[in-house]
Write a protein that holds these residues in place. Structure first.
Motif, PDB file in Angstrom:
ATOM      1  N   VAL A   1       0.831  -1.214   0.000  1.00  0.00           N
ATOM      2  CA  VAL A   1       0.000   0.000   0.000  1.00  0.00           C
ATOM      3  C   VAL A   1       0.860   1.256   0.000  1.00  0.00           C
ATOM      4  CG1 VAL A   1      -1.633   1.324   1.419  1.00  0.00           C
ATOM      5  CG2 VAL A   1      -1.955  -1.131   1.081  1.00  0.00           C
ATOM      6  N   TRP A   2       0.480   2.233  -0.845  1.00  0.00           N
ATOM      7  CA  TRP A   2       1.184   3.520  -0.923  1.00  0.00           C
ATOM      8  C   TRP A   2       0.179   4.621  -0.674  1.00  0.00           C
ATOM      9  CZ3 TRP A   2       4.967   4.887  -5.455  1.00  0.00           C
ATOM     10  CH2 TRP A   2       5.668   6.062  -5.138  1.00  0.00           C
ATOM     11  N   GLY A   3       0.343   5.329   0.431  1.00  0.00           N
ATOM     12  CA  GLY A   3      -0.553   6.417   0.795  1.00  0.00           C
ATOM     13  C   GLY A   3       0.231   7.641   1.206  1.00  0.00           C
ATOM     14  N   ASN A   4      -0.179   8.255   2.325  1.00  0.00           N
ATOM     15  CA  ASN A   4       0.478   9.505   2.732  1.00  0.00           C
ATOM     16  C   ASN A   4       0.748   9.612   4.232  1.00  0.00           C
ATOM     17  OD1 ASN A   4      -2.015  10.190   3.841  1.00  0.00           O
ATOM     18  ND2 ASN A   4      -2.627  11.376   2.055  1.00  0.00           N
ATOM     19  N   VAL A   5       0.874   8.469   4.915  1.00  0.00           N
ATOM     20  CA  VAL A   5       1.208   8.490   6.334  1.00  0.00           C
ATOM     21  C   VAL A   5       2.707   8.197   6.458  1.00  0.00           C
ATOM     22  CG1 VAL A   5       0.757   7.513   8.607  1.00  0.00           C
ATOM     23  CG2 VAL A   5      -1.108   7.722   6.943  1.00  0.00           C
ATOM     24  N   THR A   6       3.502   9.234   6.735  1.00  0.00           N
ATOM     25  CA  THR A   6       4.955   9.106   6.793  1.00  0.00           C
ATOM     26  C   THR A   6       5.372   8.033   7.790  1.00  0.00           C
ATOM     27  OG1 THR A   6       5.193  11.420   6.186  1.00  0.00           O
ATOM     28  CG2 THR A   6       7.110  10.367   7.192  1.00  0.00           C
ATOM     29  N   GLY A   7       6.276   7.175   7.350  1.00  0.00           N
ATOM     30  CA  GLY A   7       6.755   6.095   8.185  1.00  0.00           C
ATOM     31  C   GLY A   7       5.882   4.861   8.158  1.00  0.00           C
ATOM     32  N   THR A   8       4.721   4.961   7.532  1.00  0.00           N
ATOM     33  CA  THR A   8       3.793   3.830   7.465  1.00  0.00           C
ATOM     34  C   THR A   8       3.588   3.347   6.039  1.00  0.00           C
ATOM     35  OG1 THR A   8       2.638   4.601   9.428  1.00  0.00           O
ATOM     36  CG2 THR A   8       1.453   3.052   8.031  1.00  0.00           C
ATOM     37  N   ASN A   9       3.177   4.250   5.144  1.00  0.00           N
ATOM     38  CA  ASN A   9       2.873   3.820   3.779  1.00  0.00           C
ATOM     39  C   ASN A   9       3.343   4.820   2.717  1.00  0.00           C
ATOM     40  OD1 ASN A   9       0.954   5.854   3.969  1.00  0.00           O
ATOM     41  ND2 ASN A   9      -0.796   4.477   4.051  1.00  0.00           N
ATOM     42  N   THR A  10       4.403   5.549   3.024  1.00  0.00           N
ATOM     43  CA  THR A  10       5.030   6.427   2.035  1.00  0.00           C
ATOM     44  C   THR A  10       6.252   5.701   1.467  1.00  0.00           C
ATOM     45  OG1 THR A  10       6.308   7.484   3.781  1.00  0.00           O
ATOM     46  CG2 THR A  10       4.254   8.575   3.121  1.00  0.00           C
ATOM     47  N   VAL A  11       6.874   6.293   0.452  1.00  0.00           N
ATOM     48  CA  VAL A  11       8.054   5.683  -0.162  1.00  0.00           C
ATOM     49  C   VAL A  11       9.233   6.634  -0.026  1.00  0.00           C
ATOM     50  CG1 VAL A  11       9.065   4.927  -2.344  1.00  0.00           C
ATOM     51  CG2 VAL A  11       6.725   4.260  -1.752  1.00  0.00           C
ATOM     52  N   ALA A  12      10.358   6.101   0.452  1.00  0.00           N
ATOM     53  CA  ALA A  12      11.582   6.885   0.613  1.00  0.00           C
ATOM     54  C   ALA A  12      12.683   6.235  -0.231  1.00  0.00           C
ATOM     55  CB  ALA A  12      11.995   6.944   2.072  1.00  0.00           C
ATOM     56  N   PRO A  13      12.870   6.731  -1.467  1.00  0.00           N
ATOM     57  CA  PRO A  13      13.928   6.161  -2.304  1.00  0.00           C
ATOM     58  C   PRO A  13      15.312   6.525  -1.773  1.00  0.00           C
ATOM     59  CG  PRO A  13      12.953   8.066  -3.367  1.00  0.00           C
ATOM     60  CD  PRO A  13      12.159   7.806  -2.113  1.00  0.00           C
ATOM     61  N   ALA A  14      16.331   6.089  -2.452  1.00  0.00           N
ATOM     62  CA  ALA A  14      17.712   6.345  -2.026  1.00  0.00           C
ATOM     63  C   ALA A  14      18.016   7.841  -1.967  1.00  0.00           C
ATOM     64  CB  ALA A  14      18.673   5.668  -2.990  1.00  0.00           C
ATOM     65  N   THR A  15      19.014   8.190  -1.178  1.00  0.00           N
ATOM     66  CA  THR A  15      19.488   9.570  -1.078  1.00  0.00           C
ATOM     67  C   THR A  15      19.956  10.048  -2.454  1.00  0.00           C
ATOM     68  OG1 THR A  15      20.165   9.233   1.197  1.00  0.00           O
ATOM     69  CG2 THR A  15      21.201  11.070   0.029  1.00  0.00           C
ATOM     70  N   ALA A  16      19.578  11.269  -2.814  1.00  0.00           N
ATOM     71  CA  ALA A  16      19.959  11.826  -4.111  1.00  0.00           C
ATOM     72  C   ALA A  16      21.469  12.008  -4.192  1.00  0.00           C
ATOM     73  CB  ALA A  16      19.260  13.164  -4.327  1.00  0.00           C
ATOM     74  N   THR A  17      22.038  11.625  -5.333  1.00  0.00           N
ATOM     75  CA  THR A  17      23.485  11.773  -5.532  1.00  0.00           C
ATOM     76  C   THR A  17      23.834  13.049  -6.282  1.00  0.00           C
ATOM     77  OG1 THR A  17      23.381  10.449  -7.553  1.00  0.00           O
ATOM     78  CG2 THR A  17      23.878   9.291  -5.486  1.00  0.00           C
ATOM     79  N   SER A  18      22.895  13.544  -7.091  1.00  0.00           N
ATOM     80  CA  SER A  18      23.064  14.824  -7.785  1.00  0.00           C
ATOM     81  C   SER A  18      21.726  15.219  -8.396  1.00  0.00           C
ATOM     82  CB  SER A  18      24.127  14.739  -8.885  1.00  0.00           C
ATOM     83  OG  SER A  18      23.628  14.065 -10.019  1.00  0.00           O
ATOM     84  N   TYR A  19      21.548  16.506  -8.622  1.00  0.00           N
ATOM     85  CA  TYR A  19      20.291  16.968  -9.213  1.00  0.00           C
ATOM     86  C   TYR A  19      20.095  16.374 -10.606  1.00  0.00           C
ATOM     87  CZ  TYR A  19      16.510  19.869 -10.869  1.00  0.00           C
ATOM     88  OH  TYR A  19      15.307  20.283 -11.368  1.00  0.00           O
ATOM     89  N   ALA A  20      21.169  16.190 -11.347  1.00  0.00           N
ATOM     90  CA  ALA A  20      21.095  15.710 -12.732  1.00  0.00           C
ATOM     91  C   ALA A  20      20.731  14.227 -12.830  1.00  0.00           C
ATOM     92  CB  ALA A  20      22.419  15.968 -13.441  1.00  0.00           C
ATOM     93  N   THR A  21      20.821  13.512 -11.726  1.00  0.00           N
ATOM     94  CA  THR A  21      20.536  12.074 -11.736  1.00  0.00           C
ATOM     95  C   THR A  21      19.071  11.828 -11.386  1.00  0.00           C
ATOM     96  OG1 THR A  21      22.805  11.603 -11.053  1.00  0.00           O
ATOM     97  CG2 THR A  21      21.187   9.844 -10.755  1.00  0.00           C
ATOM     98  N   ASN A  22      18.333  11.260 -12.348  1.00  0.00           N
ATOM     99  CA  ASN A  22      16.924  10.942 -12.111  1.00  0.00           C
ATOM    100  C   ASN A  22      16.774   9.864 -11.042  1.00  0.00           C
ATOM    101  OD1 ASN A  22      16.165  12.693 -14.143  1.00  0.00           O
ATOM    102  ND2 ASN A  22      15.658  11.091 -15.614  1.00  0.00           N
ATOM    103  N   ILE A  23      15.799  10.047 -10.168  1.00  0.00           N
ATOM    104  CA  ILE A  23      15.371   9.011  -9.242  1.00  0.00           C
ATOM    105  C   ILE A  23      14.006   8.559  -9.756  1.00  0.00           C
ATOM    106  CG2 ILE A  23      14.755   8.441  -6.869  1.00  0.00           C
ATOM    107  CD1 ILE A  23      16.477  10.855  -6.000  1.00  0.00           C
ATOM    108  N   THR A  24      13.936   7.344 -10.288  1.00  0.00           N
ATOM    109  CA  THR A  24      12.707   6.850 -10.906  1.00  0.00           C
ATOM    110  C   THR A  24      12.034   5.854  -9.973  1.00  0.00           C
ATOM    111  OG1 THR A  24      13.678   7.145 -13.098  1.00  0.00           O
ATOM    112  CG2 THR A  24      11.742   5.713 -12.946  1.00  0.00           C
ATOM    113  N   ILE A  25      10.774   6.124  -9.653  1.00  0.00           N
ATOM    114  CA  ILE A  25      10.022   5.303  -8.718  1.00  0.00           C
ATOM    115  C   ILE A  25       8.740   4.836  -9.395  1.00  0.00           C
ATOM    116  CG2 ILE A  25       8.931   5.198  -6.436  1.00  0.00           C
ATOM    117  CD1 ILE A  25      11.116   8.109  -7.149  1.00  0.00           C
TER     118      ILE A  25
END
Length: 135
Positions: free
Chosen positions: A84-108
């Motif tokens: 499940v993906w919703g909007n309760v932080t720490g419960t059902n949100t998604v936290a991808p990897a730490t950004a390495t640079s603005y130019a690098t896309n993070i695709t989820i």
């Protein structure tokens, strides 16, 4: 002097997720599902957390595609298995990897499945999902 501020920009698919076609009353989660991608560009070191909120304000990502007053339920998920993906932080949100640079896309990827039989009047049912990013 140069002050550099943190940023995360969202590129979301504006055509949405296509849940396919079904005959009235015969929709299934196995048959009527779809996916799309959210792409982030964030400042180096940013730790984005992504929330999804259907137009019915569900915190659990369970929304409704609507035509007039009729509704067909769907569920947003963060993987093909249906997490499940919703909007309760720490419960059902998604936290991808730490950004390495603005130019690098993070695709989820974002997944959705129909959550009812769609026993409604035939037509095209739509909804809007708000994508929010905290970083």
């Amino acid at each position: 002097k140069l002050v550099v501020t943190s940023v995360c920009n969202i590129q979301a698919n504006t055509t949405g997720i296509d849940l396919g076609t079904t005959e009235a009353g015969l929709a299934t989660a196995a048959k009527n599902k779809g996916s799309s991608n959210i792409v982030l560009n964030c400042s180096k070191g940013a730790n984005p957390v992504i929330s999804l909120t259907p137009s019915n304000a569900s915190t659990t990502g369970r929304g409704d595609v609507v035509l007039g007053t009729e509704k067909v339920a769907y569920q947003l998920a963060s993987n093909a298995a249906g997490a499940v993906w919703g909007n309760v932080t720490g419960t059902n949100t998604v936290a991808p990897a730490t950004a390495t640079s603005y130019a690098t896309n993070i695709t989820i990827p974002v997944y959705a499945t129909v959550a009812s039989t769609a026993d409604v009047t035939p037509g095209t049912y739509l909804d809007t999902v708000t994508v929010s990013v905290a970083y």
